[in-house]
Design a protein around this motif. Structure first.
Motif, PDB file in Angstrom:
ATOM      1  N   VAL A 115     -14.838  -3.760  11.621  1.00  0.00           N
ATOM      2  CA  VAL A 115     -15.930  -2.984  11.051  1.00  0.00           C
ATOM      3  C   VAL A 115     -15.531  -2.490   9.664  1.00  0.00           C
ATOM      4  CG1 VAL A 115     -17.337  -0.909  11.308  1.00  0.00           C
ATOM      5  CG2 VAL A 115     -16.768  -2.290  13.312  1.00  0.00           C
ATOM      6  N   THR A 117     -16.937  -0.143   6.610  1.00  0.00           N
ATOM      7  CA  THR A 117     -17.945   0.820   6.137  1.00  0.00           C
ATOM      8  C   THR A 117     -17.573   1.366   4.749  1.00  0.00           C
ATOM      9  OG1 THR A 117     -16.800   2.652   7.225  1.00  0.00           O
ATOM     10  CG2 THR A 117     -18.498   1.515   8.503  1.00  0.00           C
ATOM     11  N   TYR A 300     -26.219  -1.015   8.687  1.00  0.00           N
ATOM     12  CA  TYR A 300     -25.045  -1.882   8.841  1.00  0.00           C
ATOM     13  C   TYR A 300     -24.858  -2.286  10.301  1.00  0.00           C
ATOM     14  CZ  TYR A 300     -20.102  -3.215   9.028  1.00  0.00           C
ATOM     15  OH  TYR A 300     -18.933  -3.882   9.267  1.00  0.00           O
ATOM     16  N   TYR A 301     -24.919  -1.307  11.209  1.00  0.00           N
ATOM     17  CA  TYR A 301     -24.689  -1.615  12.629  1.00  0.00           C
ATOM     18  C   TYR A 301     -25.862  -2.391  13.230  1.00  0.00           C
ATOM     19  CZ  TYR A 301     -20.500   1.249  12.772  1.00  0.00           C
ATOM     20  OH  TYR A 301     -19.238   1.755  12.562  1.00  0.00           O
ATOM     21  N   ARG A 304     -25.172  -5.933  12.308  1.00  0.00           N
ATOM     22  CA  ARG A 304     -24.009  -6.420  13.048  1.00  0.00           C
ATOM     23  C   ARG A 304     -24.366  -6.702  14.513  1.00  0.00           C
ATOM     24  NH1 ARG A 304     -18.416  -6.326  12.648  1.00  0.00           N
ATOM     25  NH2 ARG A 304     -17.291  -6.032  14.639  1.00  0.00           N
TER      26      ARG A 304
END
Length: 447
Positions: A115, A117, A300-301, A304
């Motif tokens: 991950v 960020t 973002y998540y 993903r």
């Protein structure tokens, strides 16, 4: 007592093994019957549901015997339209499963990466030096010199001067007005006494003098009341004047204090509002920055997790539901089982109770006879206070009674008229025609 016991048959207890075996057979028959009644074939517009016996199952019971129970098969058959729909559904599910398998091998490779960020907007955890928890230097906690807690030296806490002179003047004025009249009346009264021959020391003279004194006393009292009234009027005037002066001073002080207080509150509110505006602007700016950070992380998540969500949706949609014939719930028939064990035990308890009851009654009779002769007078005509104690299965009754010839002695036994119907050979009569019963013969032949 052994002779009596031999006359009465005591039932044997039921064999528990045989009773349990019979109960098990009844239970099995009930279960098979209920199963057969509940397997109802159904024919619907969508298909059929049928039951068929396809064999038997055997098992060995606790008694070592082999038991056989039927086996059944439930068969569901769809009509051509329903069968075609099921085939298409299964084919579609197979296609979805293949797509999910392809996605799991290629579309989820990004999930294996760490991950990252680092591109997210910075998260603000401090509001900076511009944020203050103090209202500022212009905020005051004092009302200033314009606020006063004193009313000044002109404020009266006491009032009234010396009014004793006014009291004396008023009293003297009244007495000066009344005294000449009282003096003239006194002289006239004394002159009249002399003319009438009344001399000092006599009762009439003393009474007249008392009357003259009372007149002077009443005049003095009237003068005192008038003086007190004048004194009270002066006092009230002084009190009203002092109250008016104090009220004016108090109103003036309150007006000045209210002005000082209003100015104080206005200054503090302005200082507090200015600081709150500054703090609110800093807080809103921090919240905006942090909201941008949260939105960036959410996007973002979402990107993903998108392949994983698509795979999950494909897998959940690939499940094939069971085919239905549209059949309704089969009516359930409940078959009551046979309580064979309870029936056997109840019958045994009834027989045992009857045996014990008969044995108890007969034993009571023999015990009551004791060593006396077994042939007794049993004619009802010779007895009194007759009461039935027990009725045996053969129809004989056991009674308590007293002979009329011995009313204080209680007896127990049969009645000759009943014995004659059951065992006539045990009844005889004396020369007077009174019936007698041979108890030994009754017990041997009637029970």
């Amino acid at each position: 007592m052994s002779t009596v016991t031999a006359m009465v048959h005591t039932p044997s207890a039921p064999d528990p093994t045989k009773t349990a075996q019979a109960q098990a057979e009844y239970n099995q028959n009930t279960a098979v019957t209920q199963q057969l009644l509940n397997m109802t074939n159904q024919v619907t517009p969508y298909g059929t549901l049928t039951y068929n016996q396809t064999g038997n199952s055997t098992f060995t019971g606790a008694d070592g015997k082999t038991y056989t129970v039927p086996q059944f098969t439930q068969t569901t058959t769809l009509n051509p339209e329903q069968q075609s729909t099921l085939n298409q559904t299964q084919s579609a599910a197979n296609n979805i499963a293949q797509t999910a398998n392809s996605l799991s091998s290629s579309g989820l490779s990004s999930l294996g990466q760490a991950v990252d960020t680092s591109g997210a907007p910075a998260l603000q955890t401090s509001l900076g030096s511009g944020y203050s928890s103090s209202p500022g230097n212009s905020y005051s906690t004092s009302l200033g010199s314009g606020y006063t807690t004193s009313l000044g030296s002109n404020y009266n806490t006491s009032f009234g001067g010396d009014v004793s002179q006014a009291y004396d003047d008023a009293k003297n004025a009244v007495m000066n007005q009344l005294t000449p009249t009282l003096d003239r009346n006194s002289e006239a009264t004394r002159a009249q006494e002399i003319a009438s021959g009344i001399r000092p020391g006599s009762a009439a003279y003393t009474a007249n003098e008392q009357s003259i004194g009372d007149n002077y006393t009443r005049a003095a009292n009237q003068a005192t009341e008038t003086a007190q009234s004048v004194q009270n009027q002066l006092f009230n005037q002084q009190q009203q004047q002092a109250a008016y002066t104090d009220s004016a001073l108090l109103n003036q002080a309150q007006f000045g204090n209210q002005s000082a207080l209003d100015q104080f509150n206005a200054q503090n509110n302005a200082s507090l509002t200015g600081q709150q505006f500054t703090n609110s602007a800093l807080l809103n700016n921090a919240n905006f920055n942090n909201s941008a950070n949260s939105q960036w992380l959410q996007n973002y998540y979402t990107q993903r997790d998108q392949p994983l969500n698509e795979l999950s949706a494909l897998l959940s949609g690939s499940q094939v539901s069971n085919a239905t014939t549209g059949a309704s719930s089969t009516p359930q028939t409940s078959v009551g089982g046979v309580d064979y064990t309870g029936l056997v035990n109840n019958e045994y308890q009834d027989q045992l109770q009857n045996s014990n009851s008969m044995l108890s009654g007969i034993s009571g009779i023999v015990g009551g006879l004791g060593s006396a002769a077994l042939t007794k007078y049993s004619d009802r005509r010779l007895k009194t206070g007759v009461q039935l104690l027990k009725r045996f299965a053969n129809g004989l009754g056991l009674y308590s009674y007293r002979y009329k010839s011995a009313p204080d002695q209680a007896e127990t036994g049969f009645m000759a008229d009943e014995v004659e119907r059951v065992c006539s050979a045990a009844v005889s009569r004396d020369r007077h025609g009174f019936a007698m019963v041979d108890y030994d013969r009754v017990l041997r032949e009637a029970f």
